[in-house]
Design an enzyme around this catalytic site. Structure first.
Site, PDB file in Angstrom:
ATOM      1  N   GLU A  34      24.308  -0.741  36.383  1.00  0.00           N
ATOM      2  CA  GLU A  34      24.995  -0.176  35.219  1.00  0.00           C
ATOM      3  C   GLU A  34      24.306  -0.397  33.876  1.00  0.00           C
ATOM      4  O   GLU A  34      24.302   0.498  33.028  1.00  0.00           O
ATOM      5  CB  GLU A  34      26.415  -0.735  35.165  1.00  0.00           C
ATOM      6  CG  GLU A  34      27.296  -0.267  36.299  1.00  0.00           C
ATOM      7  CD  GLU A  34      28.632  -0.994  36.327  1.00  0.00           C
ATOM      8  OE1 GLU A  34      29.653  -0.335  36.082  1.00  0.00           O
ATOM      9  OE2 GLU A  34      28.649  -2.208  36.592  1.00  0.00           O
ATOM     10  N   ARG A  62      37.180  -4.182  30.219  1.00  0.00           N
ATOM     11  CA  ARG A  62      35.720  -4.287  30.088  1.00  0.00           C
ATOM     12  C   ARG A  62      35.235  -3.645  28.790  1.00  0.00           C
ATOM     13  O   ARG A  62      34.255  -4.109  28.195  1.00  0.00           O
ATOM     14  CB  ARG A  62      35.011  -3.657  31.301  1.00  0.00           C
ATOM     15  CG  ARG A  62      33.517  -3.933  31.312  1.00  0.00           C
ATOM     16  CD  ARG A  62      32.858  -3.466  32.599  1.00  0.00           C
ATOM     17  NE  ARG A  62      32.959  -4.425  33.675  1.00  0.00           N
ATOM     18  CZ  ARG A  62      32.038  -5.353  33.953  1.00  0.00           C
ATOM     19  NH1 ARG A  62      30.954  -5.471  33.182  1.00  0.00           N
ATOM     20  NH2 ARG A  62      32.194  -6.161  34.968  1.00  0.00           N
TER      21      ARG A  62
END
Length: 779
Positions: free
Chosen positions: A721, A318
């Site tokens: 997030e 990621r």
């Protein structure tokens, strides 16, 4: 579908958290608040004092004979698998002959009280044979010590583009780790049952994983273990994999003694034993044109993963996926190194690697702006995704929902960025000690688990004959407001008041095989699963009503706790009761799997994300050049949440995420000594943001034109997030203020976190560079 409601009663409303009153009154039950079952024992942990050593001998005799002790357990006593790792089977519950970090569990003890257990755990006599430790990223890279092989992503020809560019730069940058510092620490309560059953109350984001790991440790099938969690007192990723160790220890001791066992770590042990955000060491080479547009770039990311893989594969992936942030990189090479060190295994933390990757490209943008004497915002704008052929990521996913140009336009105007930049420049010219800085940074964050099979969810809905509704799903509540959002979704579908819906604890015997509540996907996948369950029941009710009241299905409408079926008007309760009498099922499960996503790791190509969430922030700071201290004086945030299901919850997530990100980038510093021991393991030595760090001038708004392009739950977008990365604007504003001391002729190297000490070092480095320039000019 038939029977679609005509008015909104559940979603798009700013409603309080379902436990808000209980939170502030102290009535909310966390695991340590539950009534203690008869015969409860308390667990404590025997931990390694060495970062890398063989266990020559372990004398647990004094532990076993200590007052109040009922059981002591080591690796030899585990009836099943001695493992609490989520993926690679490389993290033992108890060290077996070898310890690989300070704080690794060697044994556990169960005693009648917490104090007796902890005293007993200190009585072990352990002899070590020390081995050379690897403690840092630099040492791991030199030794080629990795938990997983390096991974590469390429698009175009980066090296050729850099070589042919008019301007070139290279640099290095480090970002530190971060402790999750949840208010409720790691805890598990295991209660043994008959037929080798085990009930585990675990403070976990991932009840399914805890269930399976406990079952494997006990050598039973998963159906013998039930895991329950009503709420957590914070998690932030730190309760995705880490709770398994504590749950396994509690369950093993409960099986050994036949009595309930609670395993609760105190704050010091919690911080020593559990993983943090990965710290990164990054380098780059970039070629760019006169206008600041990037023509080619290579990025190398090295992460400290610790002694085992944990979730490092997905986290480091990621980081690579977000190394572009919102910028088109036509010729790019990204390499990731997953370093094995003799420190605790690092793990998930809000953003899951994305912030670390994103921070690097933002540093590159600042360097380019400094080299060309341009406003960093202009360099950001010219590199944004958008325009013909500028819509493909480094992993070959087409960006189809880009709203950053419009969002930045709106924020630049509403924040009065240009005028403030001019005013700040004037202030800095006349103030030799205090310097101000400002930065506007964007966020583009991919939503979905990058491990494709995890993008699934289940739910369970019952309607009782009095019209009340029972709701359960696989998502977990950690304070983010997931439960109230999903209750709103169900209330909207049935067009009933929210207080009809009973929100219940997440349990593995109600919704099996659930994915962790992580990757910002909690509402996306669990909300859709709950909607599908509600729609199954609603279809039955519509069919029944059409038959019973002699109308078509399209004439059945739900609104305001009532149902209209042709000419018949009845209450929701009456319809439910009548359906029950006609033997219509009033219970249903729901399931959802995220569509469209796929990724081929061999070719580093695919669509790992269903969509992107966008946002931007303008932060203004003032620093004291004599002390390095700073103060955030104003922040303007514009964030895209699609069509907000609950604006109150979403604003709360934006506020909290921003402040937590600011903590990571400015003050939260993890320190280890030469012996590999964490020295910042309590609030006395580890500083997180406080209320006093919140700026006086805060202007936060949800992007009013937001609407998810994809058919997500009520066209909303994830919000857990992405807001954390809005705080990159604070970090860049501090760098801007430091650079103002030399009128931006030099862009300083400032690593994260930008503590006052680091700010002072950056100022000293910059003064030394200026002095060298003057000396060279004089020659």
């Amino acid at each position: 579908m038939a029977g679609r409601s005509e008015i909104t009663t559940g979603v798009y409303r700013a409603l309080p958290h379902d436990s808000a009153e209980k939170h502030v009154s102290g009535e909310a039950h966390y695991i340590d608040d539950l009534p203690e079952p008869p015969g409860l024992l308390h667990a404590a942990f025997g931990l390694s004092e060495r970062p890398h050593a063989r266990l020559k001998s372990i004398d647990l005799g004094p532990v076993r004979t200590a007052p109040g002790v009922f059981a002591v357990m080591t690796a030899d006593d585990v009836p099943g698998q001695n493992n609490c790792a989520p993926v690679m089977h490389d993290d033992p519950i108890f060290a077996d002959g070898l310890v690989e970090y300070v704080g690794q569990s060697i044994f556990a003890v169960a005693a009648q009280s917490v104090e007796e257990a902890r005293r007993a755990a200190l009585m072990a006599v352990i002899e070590y044979e020390d081995l050379p430790p690897i403690l840092t990223i630099e040492a791991a890279m030199a030794a080629k010590s990795f938990v997983l092989p390096p991974y590469k992503m390429n698009r175009g020809d980066a090296r050729k583009a850099i070589a042919g560019a008019r301007h070139r730069l290279s640099g290095q940058f480090t970002s530190g780790g971060q402790d999750q510092f949840y208010l409720e620490g790691q805890i598990a309560l295991a209660v043994p049952g008959e037929d080798r059953d085990m009930l585990v109350h675990s403070s976990t984001q991932n009840p399914n994983e805890v269930q399976h790991l406990v079952a494997e440790a006990l050598a039973v099938e998963s159906n013998a273990v039930t895991v329950e969690v009503r709420r957590m007192g914070g998690a932030f990723g730190g309760k995705e994999t880490q709770p398994a160790l504590f749950a396994c220890i509690a369950a093993l001791l409960a099986r050994a003694t036949g009595r309930p066992v609670k395993a609760r770590a105190d704050r010091d042990d919690d911080m020593v034993m559990t993983g943090k955000r990965h710290d990164f060491s990054s380098s780059y080479k970039v070629g760019f044109g006169d206008n600041g547009r990037i023509e080619g770039i290579t990025i190398e990311l090295a992460a400290r993963c610790g002694m085992s893989a944990d979730l490092s594969a997905a986290i480091c992936d990621r980081a690579m996926f977000h190394a572009d942030n919102g910028y088109y990189l036509g010729n790019v090479s990204i390499v990731s190194h997953r370093c094995k060190t003799n420190t605790v295994s690092n793990t998930a933390f809000r953003g899951f690697g994305g912030p670390q990757g994103m921070l690097v490209i933002e540093q590159v943008i600042e360097r380019i702006a400094g080299a060309l004497d341009l406003d960093p915002l202009d360099v950001r704008r010219i590199n944004l995704y958008g325009g013909r052929g500028r819509d493909v990521t480094p992993y070959h996913m087409k960006v189809e929902d880009n709203i950053l140009p419009q969002l930045l336009d709106k924020l630049e105007k509403s924040s009065n960025y240009r005028a403030r930049r001019r005013e700040i420049d004037g202030f800095n010219r006349t103030n030799p000690v205090l310097k101000r800085g400002i930065a506007l940074t964007p966020v583009k964050f991919g939503i979905s688990f990058t491990t494709t099979h995890l993008n699934q969810a289940g739910a369970l809905v019952h309607i009782y004959t009095d019209g009340s509704i029972h709701l359960n799903h696989g998502g977990t509540e950690m304070g983010q407001g997931l439960f109230v959002k999903i209750a709103q979704i169900v209330a909207e579908e049935f067009q009933v008041d929210l207080d009809r819906i009973k929100i219940t604890a997440t349990r593995t015997d109600k919704v099996p095989n659930a994915s962790a509540t992580a990757a910002s996907s909690g509402t996306d996948i669990n909300g859709m699963a709950a909607l599908n369950a509600a729609r199954s029941i609603k279809r039955r009710l519509i069919t029944f009503a059409a038959e019973a009241y002699r109308c078509t299905k399209s004439e059945v409408r739900f609104a305001n706790n009532r149902v209209v079926a042709g000419k018949k008007k009845i209450t929701f309760n009456e319809l439910v009761r009548a359906a029950y009498m006609a033997r219509v099922s009033l219970s249903a499960t729901g399931f959802y799997r995220t569509p469209k996503i796929h990724f081929d790791r061999k070719t580093a190509r695919g669509r790992p994300f269903y969509y992107f969430a966008y946002g931007a922030a303008v932060s203004e700071v003032v620093i004291d050049t004599l002390t390095g201290e700073y103060r955030l004086v104003r922040v303007d945030i514009l964030h895209d949440v699609g069509k907000s299901i609950n604006p109150a919850m979403d604003i709360g997530q934006i506020e909290g995420g921003f402040l937590q990100g600011m903590g990571w980038l400015t003050m939260e510093e993890l320190c280890w000594n030469e012996g590999g021991a964490l020295t910042t393991h309590a609030p006395s030595t580890y500083k997180i943001p406080a209320a006093s760090d919140w700026p006086e001038d805060v202007r936060i708004d949800i992007y009013r034109h937001g609407r998810n392009r994809e058919p997500t739950i009520h066209r909303s977008k994830a919000v857990g997030e992405p807001p954390l990365m809005l705080a990159i604007s604070v970090f860049q504003a501090i760098g801007d203020a430091v650079a103002a001391t030399c009128e931006h002729r030099i862009v300083p190297r400032l690593d994260a976190p930008a503590t006052p000490e680091r700010v002072l070092l950056a100022l000293e480095d910059m003064r030394a560079m200026l002095a060298n320039e003057k000396a060279e000019a004089a020659e």
